[in-house]
Structures are given as C-alpha cells and as structure tokens.
Design an enzyme around this catalytic site. Structure first.
Site, PDB file in Angstrom:
ATOM      1  N   ASP A   8      21.939  35.595  79.583  1.00 39.86           N
ATOM      2  CA  ASP A   8      22.711  35.566  78.338  1.00 39.86           C
ATOM      3  C   ASP A   8      22.408  34.391  77.423  1.00 39.86           C
ATOM      4  O   ASP A   8      22.907  34.356  76.310  1.00 39.86           O
ATOM      5  CB  ASP A   8      24.204  35.547  78.657  1.00 39.86           C
ATOM      6  CG  ASP A   8      24.627  34.199  79.190  1.00 39.86           C
ATOM      7  OD1 ASP A   8      24.074  33.766  80.211  1.00 39.86           O
ATOM      8  OD2 ASP A   8      25.479  33.548  78.548  1.00 39.86           O
ATOM      9  N   GLY A  16      35.272  40.422  33.537  1.00 37.91           N
ATOM     10  CA  GLY A  16      33.828  40.596  33.626  1.00 37.91           C
ATOM     11  C   GLY A  16      33.393  41.592  34.684  1.00 37.91           C
ATOM     12  O   GLY A  16      32.272  42.102  34.632  1.00 37.91           O
ATOM     13  N   ASP A  43      20.999  36.438  86.037  1.00 36.94           N
ATOM     14  CA  ASP A  43      21.685  35.188  85.716  1.00 36.94           C
ATOM     15  C   ASP A  43      23.155  35.371  86.096  1.00 36.94           C
ATOM     16  O   ASP A  43      23.632  36.503  86.224  1.00 36.94           O
ATOM     17  CB  ASP A  43      21.505  34.919  84.218  1.00 36.94           C
ATOM     18  CG  ASP A  43      22.465  33.872  83.711  1.00 36.94           C
ATOM     19  OD1 ASP A  43      22.467  32.764  84.271  1.00 36.94           O
ATOM     20  OD2 ASP A  43      23.228  34.164  82.763  1.00 36.94           O
ATOM     21  N   ASP A  90      38.309  42.171  46.645  1.00 33.80           N
ATOM     22  CA  ASP A  90      39.468  41.299  46.485  1.00 33.80           C
ATOM     23  C   ASP A  90      40.630  41.405  47.465  1.00 33.80           C
ATOM     24  O   ASP A  90      40.739  42.326  48.264  1.00 33.80           O
ATOM     25  CB  ASP A  90      39.990  41.409  45.046  1.00 33.80           C
ATOM     26  CG  ASP A  90      40.097  40.020  44.422  1.00 33.80           C
ATOM     27  OD1 ASP A  90      39.804  39.040  45.121  1.00 33.80           O
ATOM     28  OD2 ASP A  90      40.477  39.917  43.248  1.00 33.80           O
ATOM     29  N   ARG A 123      51.590  40.097  35.784  1.00 35.11           N
ATOM     30  CA  ARG A 123      52.519  40.147  36.925  1.00 35.11           C
ATOM     31  C   ARG A 123      53.943  39.731  36.529  1.00 35.11           C
ATOM     32  O   ARG A 123      54.591  38.923  37.203  1.00 35.11           O
ATOM     33  CB  ARG A 123      52.000  39.251  38.047  1.00 35.11           C
ATOM     34  CG  ARG A 123      50.596  39.650  38.440  1.00 35.11           C
ATOM     35  CD  ARG A 123      49.886  38.681  39.315  1.00 35.11           C
ATOM     36  NE  ARG A 123      48.454  38.972  39.300  1.00 35.11           N
ATOM     37  CZ  ARG A 123      47.505  38.209  39.811  1.00 35.11           C
ATOM     38  NH1 ARG A 123      47.809  37.081  40.393  1.00 35.11           N
ATOM     39  NH2 ARG A 123      46.234  38.556  39.737  1.00 35.11           N
TER      40      ARG A 123
HETATM   41  O1  LIG Z   1      45.143  42.847  38.510  1.00 30.00           O
HETATM   42  P1  LIG Z   1      46.030  41.753  38.020  1.00 30.00           P
HETATM   43  O2  LIG Z   1      47.144  41.437  38.964  1.00 30.00           O
HETATM   44  O3  LIG Z   1      46.500  42.030  36.642  1.00 30.00           O
HETATM   45  O4  LIG Z   1      45.184  40.388  37.924  1.00 30.00           O
HETATM   46  C1  LIG Z   1      43.939  40.299  37.240  1.00 30.00           C
HETATM   47  C2  LIG Z   1      42.815  39.882  38.155  1.00 30.00           C
HETATM   48  O5  LIG Z   1      43.008  38.511  38.479  1.00 30.00           O
HETATM   49  C3  LIG Z   1      42.164  37.910  39.471  1.00 30.00           C
HETATM   50  O6  LIG Z   1      40.900  37.449  38.975  1.00 30.00           O
HETATM   51  C4  LIG Z   1      39.946  36.732  39.760  1.00 30.00           C
HETATM   52  O7  LIG Z   1      38.658  37.237  39.536  1.00 30.00           O
HETATM   53  C5  LIG Z   1      37.821  36.569  38.618  1.00 30.00           C
HETATM   54  C6  LIG Z   1      36.457  37.203  38.673  1.00 30.00           C
HETATM   55  O8  LIG Z   1      35.888  37.115  39.930  1.00 30.00           O
HETATM   56  C7  LIG Z   1      37.746  35.073  38.933  1.00 30.00           C
HETATM   57  O9  LIG Z   1      36.981  34.423  37.932  1.00 30.00           O
HETATM   58  C8  LIG Z   1      39.145  34.482  38.963  1.00 30.00           C
HETATM   59  O10 LIG Z   1      39.079  33.111  39.350  1.00 30.00           O
HETATM   60  C9  LIG Z   1      40.063  35.248  39.894  1.00 30.00           C
HETATM   61  O11 LIG Z   1      41.386  34.767  39.723  1.00 30.00           O
HETATM   62  C10 LIG Z   1      42.059  38.815  40.681  1.00 30.00           C
HETATM   63  O12 LIG Z   1      41.141  38.298  41.604  1.00 30.00           O
HETATM   64  C11 LIG Z   1      41.768  40.262  40.358  1.00 30.00           C
HETATM   65  O13 LIG Z   1      41.794  41.041  41.544  1.00 30.00           O
HETATM   66  C12 LIG Z   1      42.829  40.754  39.403  1.00 30.00           C
HETATM   67  O14 LIG Z   1      42.572  42.103  39.065  1.00 30.00           O
HETATM   68  O1  LIG Z   2      42.935  38.306  25.522  1.00 29.68           O
HETATM   69  C1  LIG Z   2      42.143  38.255  26.458  1.00 29.68           C
HETATM   70  C2  LIG Z   2      42.008  37.117  27.240  1.00 29.68           C
HETATM   71  C3  LIG Z   2      41.098  37.117  28.309  1.00 29.68           C
HETATM   72  N1  LIG Z   2      40.366  38.193  28.570  1.00 29.68           N
HETATM   73  C4  LIG Z   2      39.386  38.198  29.691  1.00 29.68           C
HETATM   74  O2  LIG Z   2      40.025  37.962  30.952  1.00 29.68           O
HETATM   75  C5  LIG Z   2      39.098  37.431  31.854  1.00 29.68           C
HETATM   76  C6  LIG Z   2      39.745  36.347  32.652  1.00 29.68           C
HETATM   77  O3  LIG Z   2      38.965  36.078  33.793  1.00 29.68           O
HETATM   78  P1  LIG Z   2      39.058  34.704  34.579  1.00 29.68           P
HETATM   79  O4  LIG Z   2      38.071  34.792  35.667  1.00 29.68           O
HETATM   80  O5  LIG Z   2      38.888  33.548  33.669  1.00 29.68           O
HETATM   81  O6  LIG Z   2      40.540  34.636  35.186  1.00 29.68           O
HETATM   82  P2  LIG Z   2      41.435  35.704  36.002  1.00 29.68           P
HETATM   83  O7  LIG Z   2      42.396  36.249  35.023  1.00 29.68           O
HETATM   84  O8  LIG Z   2      40.519  36.729  36.528  1.00 29.68           O
HETATM   85  O9  LIG Z   2      42.138  34.902  37.038  1.00 29.68           O
HETATM   86  C7  LIG Z   2      37.908  36.946  31.033  1.00 29.68           C
HETATM   87  O10 LIG Z   2      36.788  37.762  31.282  1.00 29.68           O
HETATM   88  C8  LIG Z   2      38.368  37.078  29.589  1.00 29.68           C
HETATM   89  O11 LIG Z   2      37.359  37.452  28.691  1.00 29.68           O
HETATM   90  C9  LIG Z   2      40.490  39.320  27.778  1.00 29.68           C
HETATM   91  O12 LIG Z   2      39.805  40.314  28.023  1.00 29.68           O
HETATM   92  N2  LIG Z   2      41.383  39.333  26.747  1.00 29.68           N
HETATM   93 MG   LIG Z   3      24.251  32.579  81.695  1.00 32.17          MG
END
Ligand SMILES: O=P(O)(O)OC[C@H]1O[C@H](O[C@H]2O[C@H](CO)[C@@H](O)[C@H](O)[C@H]2O)[C@H](O)[C@@H](O)[C@@H]1O
Ligand SMILES: O=c1ccn([C@@H]2O[C@H](COP(=O)(O)OP(=O)(O)O)[C@@H](O)[C@H]2O)c(=O)[nH]1
Ligand SMILES: [Mg+2]
Length: 722
Positions: free
Chosen positions: A677, A30, A497, A140, A310
């Site tokens: 202060d 998102g 002070d 992040d 990963r």
């Molecule tokens: O870049 P990657 O190592 O492939 O990982 C994907 C992203 O994962 C994490 O997502 C987080 O962000 C979401 C939106 O704020 C949140 O909903 C979720 O709970 C988190 O896990 C990570 O923070 C991203 O930096 C990565 O790019």
């Molecule tokens: O096949 C897929 C499965 C998931 N998502 C997207 O991956 C995001 C996962 O975000 P989330 O915050 O739930 O977890 P994160 O992977 O960031 O820890 C969501 O926006 C999903 O719509 C996607 O684009 N394609």
């Molecule tokens: Mg003082």
C-alpha cells in the site's frame, strides 16, 4: 450526444409579475454572460429557479415552454422553499457563515431539512434531463449537496462544482452541525473550484480534518474517485464593458448625468444591499474624509447604488435602515444648495446606465468586509478606456489577489480608507494610467471566456486522470483473470505487505494485530501457495503475530528473514546502529514538542509516528523534522522516507525490493503476485520479474499492474484464491 448542463439556484433570467401576468428580465451579473457561451450551444441547457413563486399549474406550464425556447428549464420553488431554503438556510446560515459573520448564523433544523429537500428537488429535475455521459456543472452555496446527490444517481457522469462565495477557515466550518453532510455533498464532484487559493486551502483543510481525507497538491483521493480542487478566479466580459464605455450611447448618457452635477470628483459605490459589502463602514469613512478635509466640500461627491437583495431576511432589512439613517445624517450635515455629498439610489440600473456610471466616475470605492470575488471593481477598470481613474479595493475581496495595482485597503480601517480617498483624489494622471494599464491587462487576459475554458479544460484533465486510474482497477474481470492464472500454477508465490494491505490502520500500531478472519484466510491461502509476509514491522511483532502459520516472514523492510518452519531469524543485512543515538535524540526533541507523537525503534531504523497528533500540527512538525533529518542523514549515509503518518530513517541499501529479489533467487515460480500500500512496497513492485502481477492498495500513482480500493477488497480477492 453528450451535453453540458449548467445548474445554479438563480437562472440567468428572473420572472417578474406584471399586471397579473409574468415577464422575464435578465438577472444581473457576469455569470450569465460567461456561461452564455456554453448553454446556448447544441443540446446544452441551464437549469435553475426562475425567481418568484408560481403555484398555478397553467402558469407553470407556460413558463416551461417559454424557458425551453431560451434553452433553460425551471426548478419551481414554493413559498415555503423560498422562506426556508433560499432565505433560510442559504442566506441566514451558509451566507453569514461563509462570509465570517458568525454572529448572524441561524442554526435552524427545519431550514436544514428544507435545504436537503430543495437540493433533492434540483437533483430530480436534472435527472429528468441528464444522460450518464453528460457534464453537469453546479454553481454555488445554495446547492452544496447536489454533486453527491447526482453522483448517487449518475455514478459515471462528469460533475463539476464552483463556489462563488468565500470558503471559510475550518474553524468556522466546524461550527455548522451539518458540516459532514455539506463537505460530502461537495465531494460528489470531480472538480471543485473556488475564486482564490485561500478558499481552496480552507476547503482542503476542512476536508482533511472533518472527513479524514488528505490531499496531494489539490488532489483528494476519495474511496474510489480522484477529486481535484483548484482556484479559478472568475473574470468579466471585458470587451463588453470596454466597448460600451467607448460607445456613443454611453457617452451620451454619461454627458447627461454629468450635466446634472457640478464639476466634481465622483466616487462610485455599487453593490447589492448586503452586510458583507461593508456599506455603512464605507459611508463612515467618507464622512471622516469630509470632516478632515473641508477644502473638498462641494468638490467631491459619492454616487451610491444599492441594489435591493434578499429583502425578507431580517439582517438585510436592518442594514437598509442603518444605511438610510447614515446617508440621511451625512447629507443633512454637509449638503449645500448646490452640493449633495451622497447621491443614493436604492434600485438597479440597466446596463447602459451602469456603464455610463463606470465611465464617468473618477474613483471606485469597493470596500466589502468579505467578498468571494467582486465583479464591480473589474467592470469599473475595464470601463476606464481613457486610462483615467482610480480603484480603491478591499483586501477582503477575492479580486484583490489579482488587482495588486489598486489602492488596497482594510475596510475596517476607518482612518486608512479616509486616507485612501484623499490619495485617490490627488493621484496624478501618470500614476492613474500606470495602475489602470496593469489592471486592465490582467482583467482582459483572464476574462470570463478564459475562465470557462480553463475550468472546462481542467475538468477534462481530471476525468482523464480518473480513467487512467480506473483502467488499472481490480474489478471482477481482473479477479477472474488472476484467479485463473493462480489455479493453473504449480508453484505460486504471494508477497503480502501487512499494514494497510492485509489490515487497516489503527491509531496505535500494536492494535493492528491479525484478527480471526485474517488468520483463517492466511491458513487457507498457505495451503495453496507459498506466502511471504513482507513488512516494515519489527521481527518480534511479526514473529509473534504469525506464530504457527505456514508463512515466510521478511521484517523491517528486508533486514530479517524467517523461513517457514524455522525457529530463528536470519539477518539479510549486517546490523549497524552506531547512528541511532544521534538521530534518536533529534526525534525525541520533536516528540517533546508534539503531543501525540512517539518513536518506534527497529533494528535498522527509527520511525517517528504522528498519527495521533493534532491534524495540521503533525504535518508541520513532520516537515521540520524531515529537513532536519535529511541533513543529518547525509553524514551517516541514511535515507529518510515519508510514509503513512510516519517518517522513517534507515539504511538505503535495505528495502523490500532487494529482499524480495534475494528471496526468489534460485527458484522458479509460475505465478508471482505482490500486494502493498505505500512507497516502501513500490520497491517490491519494481523488483518483480516479467510476468509477475502487482497491486497497490489505494489509488495513488504506482508501478504496480493494478490498483485496489482497500484492505477489505484485498481480503476479498485473496479469498477467491482459496
Ligand atoms: O441570487 P441572489 O440571492 O439574489 O444573490 C445574487 C448572487 O450573489 C452572489 O454573488 C457572488 O458571485 C459573484 C460572481 O462569482 C462574486 O463576484 C461575488 O463575490 C459573490 O458574492 C451569489 O454567489 C450568487 O449565487 C447569487 O445569485
Ligand atoms: O444596477 C446594477 C448594479 C449591479 N449590477 C451587476 O451586479 C453584479 C454584481 O456582482 P458582484 O460580483 O460585484 O457582487 P455580488 O452581487 O455577486 O455579490 C455586477 O456584474 C454588476 O454589473 C447590475 O447588473 N445592475
Ligand atoms: Mg503497508
């Protein structure tokens, strides 16, 4: 013109190699959509890693050009960077630590060094594009050091930071050998955002304990900058999901998918492959549900999408094995010729298909063991345009704080999750509608665009607050101006002070005696001006510390006065201490319960000190004692005041302001300066006549004319007068 630079480890597009060439694919999630509204505007730009490693200079040049068209700029990571910075420190150290998987943390010094190096690489790339007046929004855990690195290179820039994953308790943060550097790195930002209040309070507590910086309602006073910490729960592009669910295309795809399944209740599970998502636990809960409810065999199945992530990190590879085995076992245990309990996909789906899965599923099973926010659950709810469907949500996901109308479960509670599945399957449509309506209202209102707006508004607000404070800062011009007035004056007076103003704080109050530098300064100063030391200290201490100096002394916030040259102290107020035994016994009770606390007794007041008490406990006990004393104070007509790691109880008619006013009565001064202060000095500032100057040490809000950084700067200023 000032621009906004978005920075994240991953760009909103990722590079794929295809037949020896490369192509860009949108990155999932998102964030790209939400920030799309920002980086596509004007001169704005998004800087980050395009995914993959590209070593060939020609290819790199081509990528730079293509990304430039998309308003992005790449930071290229080498193979080594990817292994040590991305897979290593980011995903084997910080990720497990921040998600409370402490047994998975890899403490590797080489990885840490790579983390510093790559954060520096990001910093260099940004500096090439940034101007001092720009806003830089860093995202992040991969870039925790970047805000401070940027601050050093662009001191005046507006720098914000948002953390997408949880921020853990101080108990976890302290395990990291690099905790100090990490927190200092983050504190380079003006605004630091988290998804939830819990993340925010954990961060504030770690900053308090590790860096010794306290906060007031989320404002941290760093040396010379005010930092705001707050929670900003991230939303989704609600309309995109709702509209897609209604669209003909999505309905067609959903119909096609459904046509391949028998009439069944569908449970949906979507995550990246990650141990924080609790996938094995979820499968086991589904297994239990099937075992305990044979009547639902062939009537319920789970669609489980696991997005590869990963894949080179060992714990992720092991997890993949575990999930494969579990799914294999359950499917082989239960499946029939026309029923497969788990439809398992290890891949990602394009948006339209994802949207169809959301729209056609009856229940979303979102049960992470820990999750910063979790957007999948919000996307599912937004897609339920027919108001039918149920969300089972882990209370360990940030989203659970907003979505109280989900069926909230503890993901470790195998029985509880199995029961929640049954409850969700049997939930009537009326209840489904009530819950979905309420959740949709929240998700629609706090969508991604609102999130960006609220965050940016807050950033403006903090910057404005900083400017207000800065405009009162004692800088070279102010020093010159004050010096000019002082030099011209025939009869100047300085109200100084003591603690926190002329000397810094010590853990034992008796250790804060005047050092040689201060003694020399006071000697020189008193040759040019009348000097009044106006302190809360008792008269014995103050008298012995300033013996032989040509200064006037006001002790105990104005109870006692010793004029320069006099041997004895005069009482400014009648001594009345019949209230002391009562109050002292209460304070003593709090000393007994609080190791490190002690009582200081003065003629007109009692002070409860907690500077040496375990941090956190001291605050807690002080609050308790405060409310206890407030109640008693009324009966005795006393006043309870909170100071710097102290709680003081005294008569309200005695304060530094009254003392200063009485002191000046009958005299005319042509230069008056008061420096102090804390809140006790605010009385002095308020009592100053027109034309007087006043300075508050530290950057708190004040009635004083100016703020100054610390006692070192106070000494520097006073030296200019000599
Ligand atoms: O870049 P990657 O190592 O492939 O990982 C994907 C992203 O994962 C994490 O997502 C987080 O962000 C979401 C939106 O704020 C949140 O909903 C979720 O709970 C988190 O896990 C990570 O923070 C991203 O930096 C990565 O790019
Ligand atoms: O096949 C897929 C499965 C998931 N998502 C997207 O991956 C995001 C996962 O975000 P989330 O915050 O739930 O977890 P994160 O992977 O960031 O820890 C969501 O926006 C999903 O719509 C996607 O684009 N394609
Ligand atoms: Mg003082």
């Amino acid at each position: 013109m000032a621009k906004t630079i978005i920075v994240s480890n991953r760009l909103p597009v990722s590079l794929r190699h295809k037949n020896g060439k490369f192509e860009f694919k949108p990155s999932a999630g998102g964030l790209a959509t939400g920030l799309g509204s920002i980086y596509k505007e004007g001169e704005n730009i998004w800087i980050g890693w395009p995914g993959n490693d590209v070593e060939d200079p020609e290819q790199r040049a081509e990528i730079i050009i293509e990304l430039h068209e998309l308003k992005m700029a790449p930071v290229f990571l080498t193979k080594e960077d990817i292994e040590q910075f991305y897979e290593g420190f980011s995903n084997e150290t910080l990720w497990p630590a921040f998600h409370y998987f402490t047994q998975n943390i890899n403490y590797d010094e080489n990885h840490w060094e790579a983390y510093v190096r790559v954060n520096q690489k990001f910093c260099d790339a940004i500096i090439k594009k940034a101007s001092p007046e720009d806003t830089i929004w860093v995202h992040d855990y991969q870039l925790l050091l970047l805000p401070q690195m940027l601050r050093e290179r662009l001191p005046g820039a507006t720098i914000a930071f948002f953390q997408h994953i949880p921020f853990p308790s101080y108990e976890v943060v302290r395990m990291l050998p690099w905790r100090q550097e990490i927190l200092s790195g983050m504190c380079g930002a003006d605004l630091i955002g988290f998804h939830t209040y819990d993340d925010m309070r954990h961060f504030l507590s770690a900053v308090g304990r590790i860096m010794g910086l306290s906060n007031e309602s989320g404002y941290i006073q760093a040396e010379n900058r005010l930092i705001n910490v707050d929670s900003f729960p991230m939303g989704i592009d609600y309309d995109k999901f709702a509209n897609s669910a209604k669209s003909k295309n999505t309905q067609r795809i959903a119909k096609k998918f459904l046509g391949q399944l028998d009439d069944q209740k569908l449970l949906l599970s979507i995550d990246r492959l990650d141990y924080s998502k609790g996938i094995p636990q979820r499968i086991k809960a589904f297994d239990r549900f099937l075992e305990e409810n044979p009547e639902y065999h062939e009537k319920v199945s789970m669609i489980m999408i696991v997005v590869p992530s990963r894949a080179k990190v060992k714990s992720y590879m092991e997890l993949k094995e575990e999930i494969d085995t579990l799914v294999g076992r359950i499917n082989s245990d239960y499946s029939t010729l026309n029923w497969l309990p788990i439809h398992y996909f290890y891949r990602s789906f394009p948006f339209e298909e994802l949207s169809a899965f959301y729209a056609m599923s009856d229940i979303a099973l979102v049960t992470p063991l820990r999750d910063g926010m979790n957007l999948v659950c919000k996307e599912f709810v937004a897609s339920k345009v027919d108001m039918k469907g149920t969300l089972i949500l882990s209370e360990m996901a940030g989203a659970s704080k907003e979505l109280q109308d989900a069926i909230l479960v503890n993901p470790n509670d195998n029985k509880g999750v199995a029961e929640a599945i049954k409850y969700a399957i049997t939930m009537d449509e009326k209840e489904q509608k009530l819950r979905i309506t309420s959740m949709q209202e929240t998700i629609q209102r706090y969508d991604i665009f609102q999130w960006v707006k609220v965050f940016m508004d807050r950033l403006d607000h903090v910057k404005q607050k900083q400017l207000d404070l800065q405009s009162k800062e004692v800088d070279a011009d102010v020093i010159r101006d004050l010096g000019g007035h002082f030099d011209k004056a025939k009869k100047p007076i300085l109200f100084l002070d003591y603690d926190g103003t002329l000397v810094g704080f010590k853990s034992k109050p008796e250790d804060a005696f005047p050092d040689e530098e201060l003694k020399t300064l006071i000697t020189k100063l008193s040759k040019k001006s009348q000097v009044v030391i106006i302190s809360g200290r008792d008269k014995e201490t103050l008298g012995s510390w300033f013996q032989g100096q040509n200064v006037d002394l006001i002790a105990e916030h104005g109870v006692w006065l010793k004029m320069n040259g006099n041997e004895d102290w005069d009482a400014y107020a009648e001594v009345d201490d019949h209230w002391k035994p009562d109050i002292k016994s209460v304070m003593a009770y709090y000393v007994q319960r609080t190791p490190g606390a002690f009582i200081e007794e003065k003629h007109h007041s009692l002070v409860w000190h907690y500077r040496k008490v375990e941090s956190g406990l001291g605050d807690l006990r002080m609050r308790e004692l405060f409310s206890h004393l407030k109640y008693m104070a009324r009966g005795h007509n006393l006043q309870v005041l909170e100071g710097n790691m102290v709680l003081e109880i005294k008569r309200p008619d005695i304060n530094k302001g009254r003392a200063a006013t009485s002191f000046m009565k009958g005299n005319t001064y042509d230069f008056i300066l008061a420096i102090g202060d804390d809140w006790t000095d605010e009385d002095t500032f308020q009592a100053m006549p027109e034309g007087a100057f006043s300075i508050r040490v530290g950057y708190s809000y004040t009635k004083a004319t100016y703020n100054i950084k610390n006692s070192k700067e106070v000494r520097y200023l006073l030296n200019k007068f000599t």
